[in-house]
Design a protein around this motif. Structure first.
Motif, PDB file in Angstrom:
ATOM      1  N   THR A 228      39.246  20.640 -38.304  1.00 58.10           N
ATOM      2  CA  THR A 228      39.372  18.853 -37.973  1.00 58.10           C
ATOM      3  C   THR A 228      38.035  17.859 -38.589  1.00 58.10           C
ATOM      4  O   THR A 228      37.145  18.763 -38.393  1.00 58.10           O
ATOM      5  CB  THR A 228      39.464  18.767 -36.387  1.00 58.10           C
ATOM      6  OG1 THR A 228      39.966  19.209 -35.696  1.00 58.10           O
ATOM      7  CG2 THR A 228      39.664  16.776 -36.365  1.00 58.10           C
ATOM      8  N   HIS A 229      38.847  17.540 -39.609  1.00 61.92           N
ATOM      9  CA  HIS A 229      37.564  15.904 -40.436  1.00 61.92           C
ATOM     10  C   HIS A 229      38.180  14.985 -40.576  1.00 61.92           C
ATOM     11  O   HIS A 229      39.495  15.229 -40.312  1.00 61.92           O
ATOM     12  CB  HIS A 229      37.651  16.912 -41.490  1.00 61.92           C
ATOM     13  CG  HIS A 229      38.408  16.835 -42.060  1.00 61.92           C
ATOM     14  ND1 HIS A 229      39.486  17.610 -42.706  1.00 61.92           N
ATOM     15  CD2 HIS A 229      39.034  15.783 -43.457  1.00 61.92           C
ATOM     16  CE1 HIS A 229      40.315  17.986 -43.449  1.00 61.92           C
ATOM     17  NE2 HIS A 229      40.363  16.849 -43.629  1.00 61.92           N
ATOM     18  N   VAL A 230      37.133  14.038 -40.644  1.00 60.97           N
ATOM     19  CA  VAL A 230      37.747  12.768 -41.036  1.00 60.97           C
ATOM     20  C   VAL A 230      38.047  12.418 -42.195  1.00 60.97           C
ATOM     21  O   VAL A 230      36.963  12.771 -43.387  1.00 60.97           O
ATOM     22  CB  VAL A 230      37.843  11.837 -40.073  1.00 60.97           C
ATOM     23  CG1 VAL A 230      37.738   9.944 -40.729  1.00 60.97           C
ATOM     24  CG2 VAL A 230      37.370  11.520 -39.019  1.00 60.97           C
ATOM     25  N   ARG A 231      39.168  11.982 -43.001  1.00 63.86           N
ATOM     26  CA  ARG A 231      38.585  11.832 -44.503  1.00 63.86           C
ATOM     27  C   ARG A 231      39.131  10.085 -44.596  1.00 63.86           C
ATOM     28  O   ARG A 231      39.738   9.522 -44.357  1.00 63.86           O
ATOM     29  CB  ARG A 231      40.309  12.274 -45.237  1.00 63.86           C
ATOM     30  CG  ARG A 231      40.664  11.865 -47.193  1.00 63.86           C
ATOM     31  CD  ARG A 231      41.666  12.368 -47.048  1.00 63.86           C
ATOM     32  NE  ARG A 231      41.116  14.063 -47.013  1.00 63.86           N
ATOM     33  CZ  ARG A 231      42.414  14.771 -46.638  1.00 63.86           C
ATOM     34  NH1 ARG A 231      43.603  14.440 -46.137  1.00 63.86           N
ATOM     35  NH2 ARG A 231      42.666  15.810 -46.843  1.00 63.86           N
ATOM     36  N   GLY A 265      37.315  14.694 -33.633  1.00 59.46           N
ATOM     37  CA  GLY A 265      38.789  14.043 -34.087  1.00 59.46           C
ATOM     38  C   GLY A 265      39.223  13.410 -32.901  1.00 59.46           C
ATOM     39  O   GLY A 265      39.940  12.081 -32.518  1.00 59.46           O
ATOM     40  N   GLY A 266      38.151  13.158 -31.798  1.00 63.41           N
ATOM     41  CA  GLY A 266      38.493  12.477 -31.009  1.00 63.41           C
ATOM     42  C   GLY A 266      37.848  11.097 -30.765  1.00 63.41           C
ATOM     43  O   GLY A 266      37.336  10.497 -31.980  1.00 63.41           O
ATOM     44  N   SER A 267      38.215  10.001 -30.293  1.00 63.04           N
ATOM     45  CA  SER A 267      38.531   8.481 -30.145  1.00 63.04           C
ATOM     46  C   SER A 267      37.128   8.198 -30.138  1.00 63.04           C
ATOM     47  O   SER A 267      36.234   7.590 -30.605  1.00 63.04           O
ATOM     48  CB  SER A 267      39.370   7.804 -28.874  1.00 63.04           C
ATOM     49  OG  SER A 267      39.062   8.366 -27.547  1.00 63.04           O
ATOM     50  N   ARG A 268      36.098   9.321 -29.317  1.00 64.13           N
ATOM     51  CA  ARG A 268      34.356   8.270 -29.616  1.00 64.13           C
ATOM     52  C   ARG A 268      34.056   8.863 -29.892  1.00 64.13           C
ATOM     53  O   ARG A 268      32.964   7.774 -30.778  1.00 64.13           O
ATOM     54  CB  ARG A 268      33.467   9.483 -28.085  1.00 64.13           C
ATOM     55  CG  ARG A 268      32.085   9.190 -28.071  1.00 64.13           C
ATOM     56  CD  ARG A 268      31.535   9.721 -26.381  1.00 64.13           C
ATOM     57  NE  ARG A 268      32.394   9.407 -25.600  1.00 64.13           N
ATOM     58  CZ  ARG A 268      32.497  10.162 -24.350  1.00 64.13           C
ATOM     59  NH1 ARG A 268      31.439  11.003 -24.154  1.00 64.13           N
ATOM     60  NH2 ARG A 268      33.365   9.354 -22.448  1.00 64.13           N
ATOM     61  N   VAL A 289      42.553  11.194 -40.054  1.00 64.54           N
ATOM     62  CA  VAL A 289      41.858  12.067 -39.305  1.00 64.54           C
ATOM     63  C   VAL A 289      43.001  13.480 -39.132  1.00 64.54           C
ATOM     64  O   VAL A 289      44.486  13.444 -39.598  1.00 64.54           O
ATOM     65  CB  VAL A 289      42.254  11.752 -37.834  1.00 64.54           C
ATOM     66  CG1 VAL A 289      41.723  13.072 -36.826  1.00 64.54           C
ATOM     67  CG2 VAL A 289      41.774  10.791 -37.097  1.00 64.54           C
ATOM     68  N   HIS A 290      42.339  14.923 -39.858  1.00 64.56           N
ATOM     69  CA  HIS A 290      43.004  15.789 -40.292  1.00 64.56           C
ATOM     70  C   HIS A 290      42.798  16.404 -39.618  1.00 64.56           C
ATOM     71  O   HIS A 290      41.672  17.204 -39.229  1.00 64.56           O
ATOM     72  CB  HIS A 290      42.794  15.745 -41.776  1.00 64.56           C
ATOM     73  CG  HIS A 290      43.886  17.379 -42.352  1.00 64.56           C
ATOM     74  ND1 HIS A 290      44.701  16.318 -43.098  1.00 64.56           N
ATOM     75  CD2 HIS A 290      44.062  18.161 -42.633  1.00 64.56           C
ATOM     76  CE1 HIS A 290      45.422  17.405 -42.998  1.00 64.56           C
ATOM     77  NE2 HIS A 290      44.820  19.146 -43.219  1.00 64.56           N
ATOM     78  N   THR A 291      44.138  17.516 -38.734  1.00 61.79           N
ATOM     79  CA  THR A 291      43.997  18.608 -38.394  1.00 61.79           C
ATOM     80  C   THR A 291      44.102  19.995 -39.398  1.00 61.79           C
ATOM     81  O   THR A 291      45.457  19.514 -39.902  1.00 61.79           O
ATOM     82  CB  THR A 291      43.762  18.957 -36.934  1.00 61.79           C
ATOM     83  OG1 THR A 291      45.843  17.977 -36.825  1.00 61.79           O
ATOM     84  CG2 THR A 291      43.464  17.937 -35.966  1.00 61.79           C
TER      85      THR A 291
END
Length: 327
Positions: A228-231, A265-268, A289-291
């Motif tokens: 998982t990562h954030v783009r 990918g969690g809100s925190r 948010v990409h899994t």
């Protein structure tokens, strides 16, 4: 012990100088859905044509229900049903007449009882006596599959069966496939719709340029690629440079002006990431948010993304994200 009903070893096929299949190996377990994924021209339909005795391989062997597809074509054809890329219905006949024709060709008795049962199963009773030319695309595909089921074949080959269908019709076909498998039918499915393979397949083989580049369950294939990562997408190269400077471990794409940041990918963790952007007065125009999904697998293994229609997305995208979460 596994009950293998389809087994291919070293399948090869060429057309002139073009190699279509280059040593393809796989096996399919009874009562399962085996999906073959691949871009256009990968060799999916050629594989189906060989397994269904419509074409001979140049080399290699294949057995279907224990029968060699090259030397026991009659025996193979008795146990299979085939639905091709385009609905093979006679538009000058009604739905009922199309099914009756198939029953007559296969010498099924009592034909009327079989036909009535299939019309009911595929929700075609109201349109049974209308010309097939008046059917929608989804209705034609249902009729085509119903015709394939005449005679209760042990193994069904579905070659891109939902291409061109609307989402509702596609999901109806998925439900029918699940029902068939629950009854013990084996399905060999070729598709470009990654969500379709993810939803239906017990095992997947990814075919690219005539070779199988990966095999496994959907979960096994997804585990082969990063997590998982954030783009993050930025407005200009300067902002991208600034963000990359205080986000170590991120991967940048200069052309798309995006930054890929590892995350759970969690809100925190998302809030912490966006707080860091705010601390450095850097604004992300958009984040997602990409899994890992089968589209990632497809891209990683073939070097190209699937078509937009084929993508079963797991992205959640937001614009002006730092301000949105701050509020």
């Amino acid at each position: 012990m596994r009950n293998t009903v389809i087994a291919a070893s070293g399948l090869q096929k060429t057309y002139g100088d073009k190699v279509v299949l280059d040593g393809v190996d796989f096996d399919v377990e009874a009562g399962s859905v085996f999906s073959m994924l691949g871009p256009n021209g990968a060799g999916k339909t050629t594989t189906v044509n060989i397994l269904t005795t419509l074409m001979k391989a140049d080399a290699g062997t294949a057995r279907v229900a224990g029968h060699d597809v090259a030397t026991a074509t009659r025996e193979v054809r008795k146990v299979i049903g085939v639905t091709g890329q385009f609905a093979a219905v006679d538009e000058l006949l009604t739905g009922r007449e199309n099914l009756r024709m198939m029953a007559d060709l296969k010498r099924i008795r009592p034909a009327e009882q079989v036909v009535a049962g299939l019309l009911d199963r595929f929700d075609l009773v109201e349109s049974a006596d209308k010309m097939a030319a008046t059917y929608s695309g989804g209705m034609r595909r249902k009729l085509d599959l119903a015709m394939t089921l005449v005679g209760n074949p042990q193994i069904i080959f579905l070659d891109e069966p939902t291409t061109g269908l609307d989402p509702r019709s596609r999901r109806t076909m998925w439900d029918i496939v699940r029902e068939l498998v629950a009854e013990g039918t084996t399905i060999f499915l070729t598709t470009q719709y990654l969500e379709e393979a993810d939803q239906l397949a017990d095992r997947i083989a990814v075919l690219d340029q005539g070779r199988i580049v990966a095999q496994g369950t959907p979960l096994e294939l997804k585990r082969q690629i990063p997590g998982t990562h954030v783009r993050l997408r930025f407005a200009d190269a300067g902002t991208l440079d600034a963000a990359a400077g205080f986000l170590p471990g991120s991967t940048r794409d200069e052309q798309e002006l995006t930054l890929r940041v590892p995350s759970d990918g969690g809100s925190r963790s998302l809030r912490a990431l966006l707080d860091r952007l705010d601390e450095h007065a850097v604004n992300a125009e958009e984040f997602s948010v990409h899994t890992p999904d089968l589209d990632d697998v497809f891209f990683a293994l073939t070097g190209r993304a699937s078509s937009a229609a084929a993508t079963g997305t797991t992205d959640t995208t937001h614009s002006n994200s730092s301000e949105a979460i701050a509020r």
